[in-house]
Design a protein around this motif. Structure first.
Motif, PDB file in Angstrom:
ATOM      1  N   VAL A 197      14.092  -6.335 -39.478  1.00 24.92           N
ATOM      2  CA  VAL A 197      14.506  -5.153 -38.736  1.00 24.92           C
ATOM      3  C   VAL A 197      13.860  -3.922 -39.353  1.00 24.92           C
ATOM      4  CG1 VAL A 197      16.427  -3.729 -37.996  1.00 24.92           C
ATOM      5  CG2 VAL A 197      16.690  -6.220 -38.102  1.00 24.92           C
ATOM      6  N   SER A 198      13.182  -3.118 -38.533  1.00 21.89           N
ATOM      7  CA  SER A 198      12.488  -1.944 -39.043  1.00 21.89           C
ATOM      8  C   SER A 198      13.472  -0.932 -39.608  1.00 21.89           C
ATOM      9  CB  SER A 198      11.674  -1.280 -37.930  1.00 21.89           C
ATOM     10  OG  SER A 198      10.663  -2.140 -37.477  1.00 21.89           O
ATOM     11  N   PRO A 199      13.228  -0.411 -40.813  1.00 21.94           N
ATOM     12  CA  PRO A 199      14.127   0.579 -41.392  1.00 21.94           C
ATOM     13  C   PRO A 199      14.005   1.940 -40.734  1.00 21.94           C
ATOM     14  CG  PRO A 199      12.231   0.236 -42.817  1.00 21.94           C
ATOM     15  CD  PRO A 199      12.123  -0.783 -41.709  1.00 21.94           C
ATOM     16  N   LEU A 200      12.934   2.171 -39.982  1.00 29.79           N
ATOM     17  CA  LEU A 200      12.776   3.466 -39.349  1.00 29.79           C
ATOM     18  C   LEU A 200      11.853   3.337 -38.148  1.00 29.79           C
ATOM     19  CD1 LEU A 200      10.214   5.597 -41.377  1.00 29.79           C
ATOM     20  CD2 LEU A 200      10.509   3.160 -41.719  1.00 29.79           C
ATOM     21  N   TRP A 201      11.970   4.332 -37.277  1.00 30.71           N
ATOM     22  CA  TRP A 201      11.095   4.401 -36.099  1.00 30.71           C
ATOM     23  C   TRP A 201       9.849   5.171 -36.513  1.00 30.71           C
ATOM     24  CZ3 TRP A 201      11.709   1.961 -31.538  1.00 30.71           C
ATOM     25  CH2 TRP A 201      10.879   2.352 -30.471  1.00 30.71           C
ATOM     26  N   THR A 202       8.705   4.522 -36.472  1.00 31.15           N
ATOM     27  CA  THR A 202       7.481   5.092 -37.021  1.00 31.15           C
ATOM     28  C   THR A 202       6.605   5.682 -35.922  1.00 31.15           C
ATOM     29  OG1 THR A 202       6.161   3.080 -36.793  1.00 31.15           O
ATOM     30  CG2 THR A 202       7.562   3.261 -38.755  1.00 31.15           C
ATOM     31  N   PRO A 203       5.576   6.444 -36.307  1.00 31.61           N
ATOM     32  CA  PRO A 203       4.617   6.930 -35.310  1.00 31.61           C
ATOM     33  C   PRO A 203       3.943   5.794 -34.529  1.00 31.61           C
ATOM     34  CG  PRO A 203       4.378   8.166 -37.349  1.00 31.61           C
ATOM     35  CD  PRO A 203       5.342   7.051 -37.638  1.00 31.61           C
ATOM     36  N   LEU A 204       3.777   4.625 -35.137  1.00 35.39           N
ATOM     37  CA  LEU A 204       3.174   3.512 -34.399  1.00 35.39           C
ATOM     38  C   LEU A 204       4.109   3.009 -33.302  1.00 35.39           C
ATOM     39  CD1 LEU A 204       1.184   1.300 -36.924  1.00 35.39           C
ATOM     40  CD2 LEU A 204       0.502   3.353 -35.697  1.00 35.39           C
ATOM     41  N   HIS A 205       5.413   2.998 -33.573  1.00 33.33           N
ATOM     42  CA  HIS A 205       6.369   2.654 -32.519  1.00 33.33           C
ATOM     43  C   HIS A 205       6.234   3.619 -31.344  1.00 33.33           C
ATOM     44  CE1 HIS A 205       8.448   0.562 -35.904  1.00 33.33           C
ATOM     45  NE2 HIS A 205       8.904  -0.229 -34.956  1.00 33.33           N
ATOM     46  N   THR A 206       6.207   4.900 -31.662  1.00 34.96           N
ATOM     47  CA  THR A 206       6.103   5.916 -30.607  1.00 34.96           C
ATOM     48  C   THR A 206       4.797   5.775 -29.841  1.00 34.96           C
ATOM     49  OG1 THR A 206       7.441   7.470 -31.897  1.00 34.96           O
ATOM     50  CG2 THR A 206       6.062   8.394 -30.149  1.00 34.96           C
ATOM     51  N   ARG A 207       3.702   5.544 -30.566  1.00 43.38           N
ATOM     52  CA  ARG A 207       2.397   5.443 -29.904  1.00 43.38           C
ATOM     53  C   ARG A 207       2.350   4.244 -28.968  1.00 43.38           C
ATOM     54  NH1 ARG A 207      -2.650   5.097 -33.740  1.00 43.38           N
ATOM     55  NH2 ARG A 207      -1.351   6.663 -34.774  1.00 43.38           N
ATOM     56  N   LEU A 208       2.859   3.097 -29.423  1.00 41.69           N
ATOM     57  CA  LEU A 208       2.849   1.915 -28.559  1.00 41.69           C
ATOM     58  C   LEU A 208       3.758   2.128 -27.352  1.00 41.69           C
ATOM     59  CD1 LEU A 208       1.991  -0.944 -27.934  1.00 41.69           C
ATOM     60  CD2 LEU A 208       3.795  -1.778 -29.443  1.00 41.69           C
ATOM     61  N   HIS A 209       4.912   2.703 -27.574  1.00 36.64           N
ATOM     62  CA  HIS A 209       5.842   2.974 -26.460  1.00 36.64           C
ATOM     63  C   HIS A 209       5.169   3.869 -25.419  1.00 36.64           C
ATOM     64  CE1 HIS A 209       9.656   3.537 -24.420  1.00 36.64           C
ATOM     65  NE2 HIS A 209       9.540   4.845 -24.536  1.00 36.64           N
ATOM     66  N   GLN A 210       4.513   4.921 -25.860  1.00 39.84           N
ATOM     67  CA  GLN A 210       3.845   5.839 -24.936  1.00 39.84           C
ATOM     68  C   GLN A 210       2.657   5.170 -24.252  1.00 39.84           C
ATOM     69  OE1 GLN A 210       2.955   9.175 -27.496  1.00 39.84           O
ATOM     70  NE2 GLN A 210       4.978  10.112 -27.192  1.00 39.84           N
ATOM     71  N   THR A 211       1.917   4.356 -25.002  1.00 36.17           N
ATOM     72  CA  THR A 211       0.778   3.641 -24.427  1.00 36.17           C
ATOM     73  C   THR A 211       1.215   2.737 -23.291  1.00 36.17           C
ATOM     74  OG1 THR A 211      -0.478   3.674 -26.505  1.00 36.17           O
ATOM     75  CG2 THR A 211      -1.045   1.950 -24.910  1.00 36.17           C
ATOM     76  N   LEU A 212       2.310   2.021 -23.501  1.00 35.54           N
ATOM     77  CA  LEU A 212       2.776   1.078 -22.487  1.00 35.54           C
ATOM     78  C   LEU A 212       3.386   1.786 -21.279  1.00 35.54           C
ATOM     79  CD1 LEU A 212       4.323  -1.699 -24.753  1.00 35.54           C
ATOM     80  CD2 LEU A 212       2.062  -1.637 -23.665  1.00 35.54           C
TER      81      LEU A 212
END
Length: 326
Positions: free
Chosen positions: A2-17
């Protein structure tokens, strides 16, 4: 896990999709996991974002069966069991130790698993770095626009299964840092250090030299070039399809050259390439395409030298006819 934090990569992938609807919500997805940093980063990101997107994830691991990979499959099994997700492991028997053979085998295995599980999508961890390396590799070998597009965001593996690469706007350095921050157990593949493989030499020597002496952001620049070329290619392919419908003969190995004579050279070449791909036993090279393209404007009875397999092309009034030895 389980990820300890929401990272910029999470945000980037979410926005990309959200911008590229290649992985719709509630989709059944087969995730290809090699054990390397890119695929582990991909799996963790999809697992974390799955709470928002409600995907049904499955994991596939392809074991080449090479000596240096001993223990890798067990390593992947141990880690994937923590999610938990269905895992499918396939092992090769006497697979040649070449990039081409390994890639062809992997895609065949992944396609079979996806079909069996009813997954319309296979995702891989290819990154911006992979895209840059592929473009450079094709450029060095010699290629046209198609080769320079280098790893598109998605392509069809079969009529019912798409291959999707959702990490193409992330670098290998970023996926490595993500794995380090999230304590993901990256498998160190000794094959990645073997400079006998051309891509490894590009990765280990050529691109670092370009970054040092020419452009520190060369990976980004090359990947962006591939993205621009992909858009151009999609447009050219549409125009080429329309031209082929007008010129090709469905019954005979020939095409009508008259509607092609006023087209730009780029379209003429693409039409000729498609024509030759239908009839030649091997992919046509630049010289063969050029020779046949010149026949579009040539006098009647002009012909090429032998193309391959004893075949040649010849002008017959309004047609360019492909002829085989009797």
């Amino acid at each position: 896990m389980v990820s300890p934090l929401w990272t910029p990569l999470h945000t980037r992938l979410h926005q990309t999709l959200r911008q590229r609807p290649v992985l719709p919500p509630q989709q059944k997805i087969l995730v290809a996991v090699s054990g390397g940093q890119d695929s582990l980063c991909l799996l963790q990101l999809l697992w974390d974002l799955g709470r928002k997107w409600h995907w049904e994830l499955r994991v596939a691991h392809c074991d080449h069966g090479w000596p240096e990979d001993q223990g890798l499959a067990d390593h992947v099994r141990d880690w994937v069991s923590q999610y938990p997700l269905p895992l499918f492991c396939s092992g090769a028997v006497a697979l040649p130790q070449t990039e081409a053979a390994a890639r062809a085998w992997r895609y065949q295995v992944l396609l079979e698993i996806a079909r069996g599980e009813g997954c319309p999508v296979i995702v891989t961890g290819h990154t911006q770095s992979d895209r840059a390396e592929t473009l450079l590799y094709h450029l060095i070998r010699g290629t046209g626009t198609t080769g320079l597009t280098a790893l598109p965001w998605q392509r069809s593996l079969s009529p019912e299964v798409q291959l999707v690469r959702p990490l193409l706007n992330m670098s290998r350095a970023e996926t490595g840092q993500f794995c380090q921050d999230h304590h993901l157990p990256v498998w160190s593949d000794p094959y990645n250090q073997n400079l006998q493989y051309a891509r490894n030499r590009l990765r280990q020597e050529i691109i670092p030299a370009l970054q040092t002496h020419f452009n520190p952001q060369v990976e980004t620049a090359l990947a962006q070039t591939a993205e621009i070329l992909q858009g151009d290619l999609d447009y050219l392919e549409q125009l080429t399809t329309e031209a082929c419908k007008t010129a090709f003969d469905d019954q005979l190995p020939r095409f009508n050259r008259l509607p092609l004579q006023t087209l730009p050279l780029a379209l003429k070449r693409r039409v000729v390439r498609r024509f030759l791909q239908q009839y030649l036993p091997h992919h046509p090279n630049f010289e063969q395409i050029e020779a046949v393209t010149q026949l579009i404007q040539a006098p009647n009875r002009s012909r090429t030298s032998t193309l391959t397999g004893g075949m040649w092309a010849e002008v017959d009034q309004t047609y360019v006819q492909l002829t085989a030895p009797s």
